[in-house]
Enzyme design. Structure first.
Site, mmCIF file in Angstrom:
data_model
loop_
_atom_site.group_PDB
_atom_site.id
_atom_site.type_symbol
_atom_site.label_atom_id
_atom_site.label_comp_id
_atom_site.label_asym_id
_atom_site.label_seq_id
_atom_site.Cartn_x
_atom_site.Cartn_y
_atom_site.Cartn_z
ATOM 1 N N HIS A 1 -3.620 -5.413 1.167
ATOM 2 C CA HIS A 1 -3.340 -5.757 2.555
ATOM 3 C C HIS A 1 -3.794 -7.188 2.803
ATOM 4 O O HIS A 1 -4.759 -7.669 2.213
ATOM 5 C CB HIS A 1 -4.110 -4.842 3.505
ATOM 6 N N CYS B 1 0.824 -1.200 0.000
ATOM 7 C CA CYS B 1 0.000 0.000 0.000
ATOM 8 C C CYS B 1 0.866 1.261 0.000
ATOM 9 O O CYS B 1 1.523 1.543 -0.990
ATOM 10 C CB CYS B 1 -0.995 -0.029 1.150
#
Length: 530
Positions: A462, A350
């Site tokens: 994630h 991310c």
């Protein structure tokens, strides 16, 4: 409405003498115990402050702890379980997330004076929704109910307990010391009607001989006029998520050169260094790696802690620009680029993935006060920060053989405000789709980038290391590159996590008086009926 009884759910609330006393795990334990005993149960925390998020099946964002507690209950998480989430961006400002969607960035004073008066209705409505669907709702407080400067606009502790007419169990952490003073002090500060709402005390994280504690417990019960309903011994080795980055403090230091050499000579572990950014988010991404045999996961926050890692991970962040500045000012950028330049492996998740590009662009100053900042230059891409946040559960598969066997399934979640574009053609390691979309070829899109034969890669997903086959494949690739043996034992992270719920529940049930707890629960229900 509670179909079995035709009435709202019973409520029970855990409040603490301080932050980080173990309320979240004890709430999860109660949730699993009530589920084991045949009740339909749900968790509730009106307002949470955390950078560890959980994405619900409908693509909304709540605190990680409430998602974990919903898993303990065996139910899908919803935003009713955590209607207000505060995500700190800098010292005195947080992104405010209401029912899973951000409504803006607020400083502490403005939020308290302008938004908290509106929050009461949001909290009551969410709690009412849960009480209509379940038989028991376990409420978790925040911080301490004895913070007198916050009590007039409290929506998380005693006022919430009053709205729910919930009996309260007070949780104290004996591991930090001063447990009797913390309990007595909290009870002394409470108003008489608040003290009446406390029905017992749970002393958490005990280490040692419980018989030596008995005189103190007897004194405490006489002093406050409330029973101690349990002394819960410290329980290590749970595969359950921490909510607070303070939990990383014991994991941040590199071993000494001598200790590292001794360990390496004995069992050749892989050394994974996760850079501990000041605003690190969703660090639970790396819990599965730490559970693998022969793997050491370290959280490093300075150049002197660098050591000699086999792989480095740049994690998520709530403020990508400020944490990239930290990398530069701390000397960690230089260490990372030297590691990469010498053939080392690195991955970005991310925000960490975004930092590894060429540029971060923030024309609307969504993320910071800097419209443009050069990235690390590892990947040929740039990221523009948008005002809308993408939060989705995703499913997909490995798409590039550089990072594993194509077709290896993965699942996880996205939660980011950046939009990344490539400056030249790249190889993407994954193809994914939103879980909510129908499974058609058109629903899938490429995610991330992989270069250097799989040595360097990044993704927006994630939870990618939660996927057992992918995680083992990546770790075994690192092992093979260093001539290490591949372990025969395979770890199922999901199975470990599920067994941890049962282990935690069994542990708490063994050391707490559940006859008394059930009596408190149903007595509160009968009082509400009357």
């Amino acid at each position: 409405m509670n179909e079995a009884a035709g009435k709202p759910a019973a409520t029970l609330m855990l409040q603490g003498t301080a932050s980080d006393v173990g309320k979240s795990l004890l709430t999860a334990a109660l949730c699993r115990i009530f589920k084991q005993d045949g009740y339909r149960v749900a968790p509730f925390k009106s307002q949470n402050m955390s950078l560890n998020s959980y994405v619900t099946p409908d693509g909304k964002e709540i605190g990680r702890a409430q998602g974990m507690q919903a898993d303990a209950c065996g139910i899908p998480a919803t935003t009713d379980m955590n209607p207000i989430l505060l995500k700190p961006k800098k010292d005195m400002a947080s992104q405010v997330v209401v029912h899973g969607k951000p409504i803006g960035d607020w400083d502490a004073r403005a939020y308290r004076e302008r938004y908290l008066p509106l929050a009461e209705g949001i909290v009551k409505e969410a709690l009412g929704q849960l009480r209509g669907e379940y038989e028991i709702v376990v409420l978790e407080g925040a911080g301490s109910p004895a913070e007198v400067n916050l009590k007039d606009r409290d929506i998380v502790n005693m006022r919430l307990a009053s709205w729910a007419d919930a009996p309260v169990l007070l949780v104290a952490d004996i591991d930090r010391g001063g447990v009797f003073a913390s309990v007595v002090g909290t009870m002394e500060i409470l108003e008489p009607e608040e003290r009446d709402r406390v029905h017992g005390v749970l002393i958490n994280k005990f280490r040692g001989d419980a018989t030596l504690l008995k005189p103190g417990l007897e004194w405490l019960e006489r002093r406050i006029g409330k029973p101690v309903l349990g002394v819960i011994p410290y329980l290590d080795g749970l595969t359950l998520e921490d909510e607070d980055s303070a939990s990383l403090d014991g994991k941040s230091r590199a071993p000494s050169a001598t200790a590292a050499a001794e360990v390496r000579g004995r069992e050749q572990p892989l050394d994974i260094a996760v850079i501990r950014l000041p605003r690190i988010s969703n660090f639970t991404d790396f819990d599965p790696l730490a559970r693998e045999p022969g793997v050491t996961v370290r959280y490093v926050r300075s150049a002197k802690e660098w050591g000699s890692p086999d792989a480095v991970i740049l994690p998520g962040s709530k403020n990508t620009v400020e944490d990239l500045r930290f990398l530069r000012e701390s000397g960690l950028e230089e260490q990372l680029l030297r590691h990469i330049g010498s053939g080392g492996s690195a991955a970005g998740i991310c925000a960490g993935y975004q930092m590894m590009g060429c540029r971060l662009l923030d024309p609307d100053l969504v993320e910071s006060d800097v419209p443009e900042l050069p990235g690390l230059g590892v990947f040929p891409m740039e990221t523009v920060f948008a005002r809308d946040k993408r939060t989705e559960q995703v499913v997909g598969a490995v798409a590039a053989e550089e990072l594993g066997t194509p077709g290896t399934p993965i699942e996880g979640y996205e939660i980011h405000m950046g939009r990344t574009r490539f400056l030249e053609p790249v190889v993407s390691p994954f193809r994914i789709r939103r879980r909510r979309l129908p499974e058609t070829p058109e629903a899938y899109h490429a995610d991330g980038v992989v270069t250097a034969g799989g040595r360097l890669w990044g993704t927006y997903v994630h939870g990618v290391f939660d996927n057992d086959e992918f995680r083992r494949g990546w770790l075994n690739g690192l092992r093979q590159g260093k001539g290490m043996a591949v372990p025969e034992n395979a770890v199922s992270y999901r199975a470990l996590r599920e067994s941890s719920f049962d282990r935690l529940a069994d542990h708490v049930r063994q050391h707490a008086d559940f006859d008394a707890i059930y009596e408190i629960l149903w007595r509160g229900m009968a009082r509400a009926d009357g």
